[in-house]
Design a protein around this motif. Structure first.
Motif, PDB file in Angstrom:
ATOM      1  N   UNK A  10       0.822  -1.212   0.000  1.00 57.68           N
ATOM      2  CA  UNK A  10       0.000   0.000   0.000  1.00 57.68           C
ATOM      3  C   UNK A  10       0.858   1.264   0.000  1.00 57.68           C
ATOM      4  N   UNK A  11       1.532   1.494  -1.112  1.00 51.16           N
ATOM      5  CA  UNK A  11       2.315   2.716  -1.232  1.00 51.16           C
ATOM      6  C   UNK A  11       3.745   2.575  -0.751  1.00 51.16           C
ATOM      7  N   UNK A  12       4.478   1.638  -1.352  1.00 50.97           N
ATOM      8  CA  UNK A  12       5.857   1.347  -0.938  1.00 50.97           C
ATOM      9  C   UNK A  12       6.837   1.999  -1.914  1.00 50.97           C
ATOM     10  N   UNK A  13       7.864   2.648  -1.364  1.00 49.64           N
ATOM     11  CA  UNK A  13       8.894   3.287  -2.188  1.00 49.64           C
ATOM     12  C   UNK A  13      10.274   3.009  -1.602  1.00 49.64           C
ATOM     13  N   UNK A  14      11.201   2.559  -2.438  1.00 52.23           N
ATOM     14  CA  UNK A  14      12.591   2.392  -2.019  1.00 52.23           C
ATOM     15  C   UNK A  14      13.454   2.163  -3.255  1.00 52.23           C
ATOM     16  N   UNK A  15      14.759   2.289  -3.066  1.00 52.47           N
ATOM     17  CA  UNK A  15      15.744   1.995  -4.110  1.00 52.47           C
ATOM     18  C   UNK A  15      16.621   0.842  -3.661  1.00 52.47           C
ATOM     19  N   UNK A  16      17.155   0.105  -4.623  1.00 49.74           N
ATOM     20  CA  UNK A  16      18.169  -0.915  -4.353  1.00 49.74           C
ATOM     21  C   UNK A  16      19.375  -0.564  -5.209  1.00 49.74           C
ATOM     22  N   UNK A  17      20.494  -0.301  -4.561  1.00 43.29           N
ATOM     23  CA  UNK A  17      21.695   0.120  -5.278  1.00 43.29           C
ATOM     24  C   UNK A  17      22.375  -1.066  -5.944  1.00 43.29           C
ATOM     25  N   UNK A  18      23.157  -0.789  -6.945  1.00 46.48           N
ATOM     26  CA  UNK A  18      23.896  -1.830  -7.654  1.00 46.48           C
ATOM     27  C   UNK A  18      24.886  -2.512  -6.702  1.00 46.48           C
ATOM     28  N   UNK A  19      24.843  -3.832  -6.710  1.00 46.48           N
ATOM     29  CA  UNK A  19      25.791  -4.596  -5.919  1.00 46.48           C
ATOM     30  C   UNK A  19      25.483  -4.706  -4.445  1.00 46.48           C
ATOM     31  N   UNK A  20      24.385  -4.123  -3.980  1.00 45.59           N
ATOM     32  CA  UNK A  20      24.076  -4.184  -2.558  1.00 45.59           C
ATOM     33  C   UNK A  20      23.017  -5.248  -2.268  1.00 45.59           C
ATOM     34  N   UNK A  21      22.850  -5.541  -0.980  1.00 41.72           N
ATOM     35  CA  UNK A  21      21.767  -6.403  -0.517  1.00 41.72           C
ATOM     36  C   UNK A  21      20.844  -5.569   0.361  1.00 41.72           C
ATOM     37  N   UNK A  30      29.612 -11.520  -4.688  1.00 41.19           N
ATOM     38  CA  UNK A  30      30.921 -10.918  -4.916  1.00 41.19           C
ATOM     39  C   UNK A  30      31.495 -11.336  -6.264  1.00 41.19           C
ATOM     40  N   UNK A  31      31.286 -12.589  -6.641  1.00 42.03           N
ATOM     41  CA  UNK A  31      31.855 -13.103  -7.891  1.00 42.03           C
ATOM     42  C   UNK A  31      31.170 -12.537  -9.126  1.00 42.03           C
ATOM     43  N   UNK A  32      29.828 -12.431  -9.069  1.00 41.99           N
ATOM     44  CA  UNK A  32      29.064 -12.024 -10.252  1.00 41.99           C
ATOM     45  C   UNK A  32      28.480 -10.617 -10.144  1.00 41.99           C
ATOM     46  N   UNK A  33      28.851  -9.873  -9.093  1.00 36.35           N
ATOM     47  CA  UNK A  33      28.358  -8.504  -8.885  1.00 36.35           C
ATOM     48  C   UNK A  33      26.828  -8.457  -8.886  1.00 36.35           C
ATOM     49  N   UNK A  34      26.233  -9.326  -8.098  1.00 41.37           N
ATOM     50  CA  UNK A  34      24.779  -9.431  -8.034  1.00 41.37           C
ATOM     51  C   UNK A  34      24.198  -8.405  -7.077  1.00 41.37           C
ATOM     52  N   UNK A  35      22.949  -8.060  -7.325  1.00 44.21           N
ATOM     53  CA  UNK A  35      22.168  -7.205  -6.435  1.00 44.21           C
ATOM     54  C   UNK A  35      21.029  -8.040  -5.870  1.00 44.21           C
TER      55      UNK A  35
END
Length: 330
Positions: free
Chosen positions: A36-47, A206-211
């Motif tokens: 119900x109205x969710x906002x956020x960002x996920x940066x490259x390479x982060x968890x 770390x190996x594949x630069x996953x997010x």
């Protein structure tokens, strides 16, 4: 809600409502407001860790980001492309870059397919490898998740839960994605296996630069693997901050209650800490409380909490919270 512009995934004002129908003419009489109205960002390479009680909308949020569940409204940008308006072949091409590791390793693998067919299927569906190339890739993937390549000819029922989840991870890696939604990938596993799977996920990242978007109940494990943590309750984000900020200086009463429930192995330290006991159960998402969603269980709620929905605001650099009285905890 990111502190810089290096976001791979941007979720903006996301709503996912499930209509409720009744009667012979199937008239809509309401809706389950799962997100119900969710906002956020996920940066490259982060968890980004996403935590909260059962029924808070965590898994629905993850599925809506990947368009496995179409949002009611809102925006999901992946690498600058709005996924919400993509259809057909365009969306199918984008799915190569986004994958999911499912919660239940027993239900998420087709029992009629061999491990080789399960892991290799994405390669054949997206037509990125011949059958021989897919077989070779399957062996490489099984080795990478620390399984014997000879297991490719076996069926899922021949494996333990931890091994099945590794098969699911290998399938998710098949198309070399850049973003993976981990939907409670360890909750169905033995405690002795959970750390192995989490360590594997960290190695692969770390190996594949996953997010990763890492959805979980286990707050201790979320602290171990996450760079930032978002706390969700009844379809909305209550608090979002870096891992250390959330765990050491929480600014929302719901986050403080969750953290006070984490077991401490030291009985002396456990006896000295102040527990926050929440009264009652999480309200129904069909008819959520007015104002602040958490007010019916909040120990510091006042009249304004019922009248005005708190703004999701930044109280410290990169630390966002949705509470009228968060300043009390500064």
């Amino acid at each position: 809600m990111s502190t810089n512009n290096d976001a791979l995934v941007h979720v903006g004002d996301l709503f996912v409502h499930f209509p409720i129908y009744r009667g012979l003419i199937r008239k809509q009489v309401g809706a389950v407001r799962a997100v119900d109205g969710v906002s956020f960002d996920i940066k490259r390479g982060e968890t980004l860790g996403l935590v909260g009680e059962s029924g808070s909308g965590k898994s629905t949020t993850g599925r809506a980001i990947l368009q496995l569940r179409r949002p009611t409204s809102g925006k999901v940008d992946f690498n600058g492309i709005d996924l919400v308006h993509l259809k057909g072949e365009e969306l199918r091409k984008m799915r190569r870059k986004m994958q999911m590791i499912f919660q239940d390793p027993y239900a998420s693998l087709n029992p009629r397919m061999t491990v080789g067919e399960i892991v290799g299927e994405p390669l054949l569906v997206h037509n990125v490898a011949s059958e021989a190339e897919a077989n070779e890739r399957v062996k490489q993937l099984l080795e990478r998740v620390k399984l014997n390549p000879s297991f490719a000819s076996r069926y899922p029922h021949e494996f333990s839960g931890g091994q099945r989840q590794r098969i699911g991870i290998a399938r998710a890696l098949a198309l070399q994605p850049s973003f993976i939604v981990c939907d409670e990938p360890i909750s169905a596993l033995d405690v002795s296996i959970q750390a192995q799977v989490v360590n594997l996920l960290e190695e692969l990242q770390e190996e594949f630069n996953l997010t990763y978007l890492f959805i979980a109940h286990d707050l201790s494990m979320v602290r171990h693997i996450s760079d930032r943590v978002a706390v969700m309750y009844l379809g909305v984000i209550m608090e979002l901050a870096s891992r250390d900020e959330i765990y050491l200086k929480p600014l929302h009463p719901y986050t403080r209650a969750l953290l006070s429930a984490i077991p401490i192995p030291d009985p002396i330290a456990d006896s000295k800490r102040q527990r926050v006991i929440l009264e009652g159960d999480i309200p129904s998402p069909v008819n959520p409380p007015s104002g602040c969603r958490f007010r019916t269980r909040c120990p510091i709620a006042e009249q304004i909490c019922a009248e005005v929905r708190p703004e999701f605001r930044e109280l410290r650099p990169g630390h966002f919270t949705a509470c009228h009285f968060s300043e009390r905890f500064l």
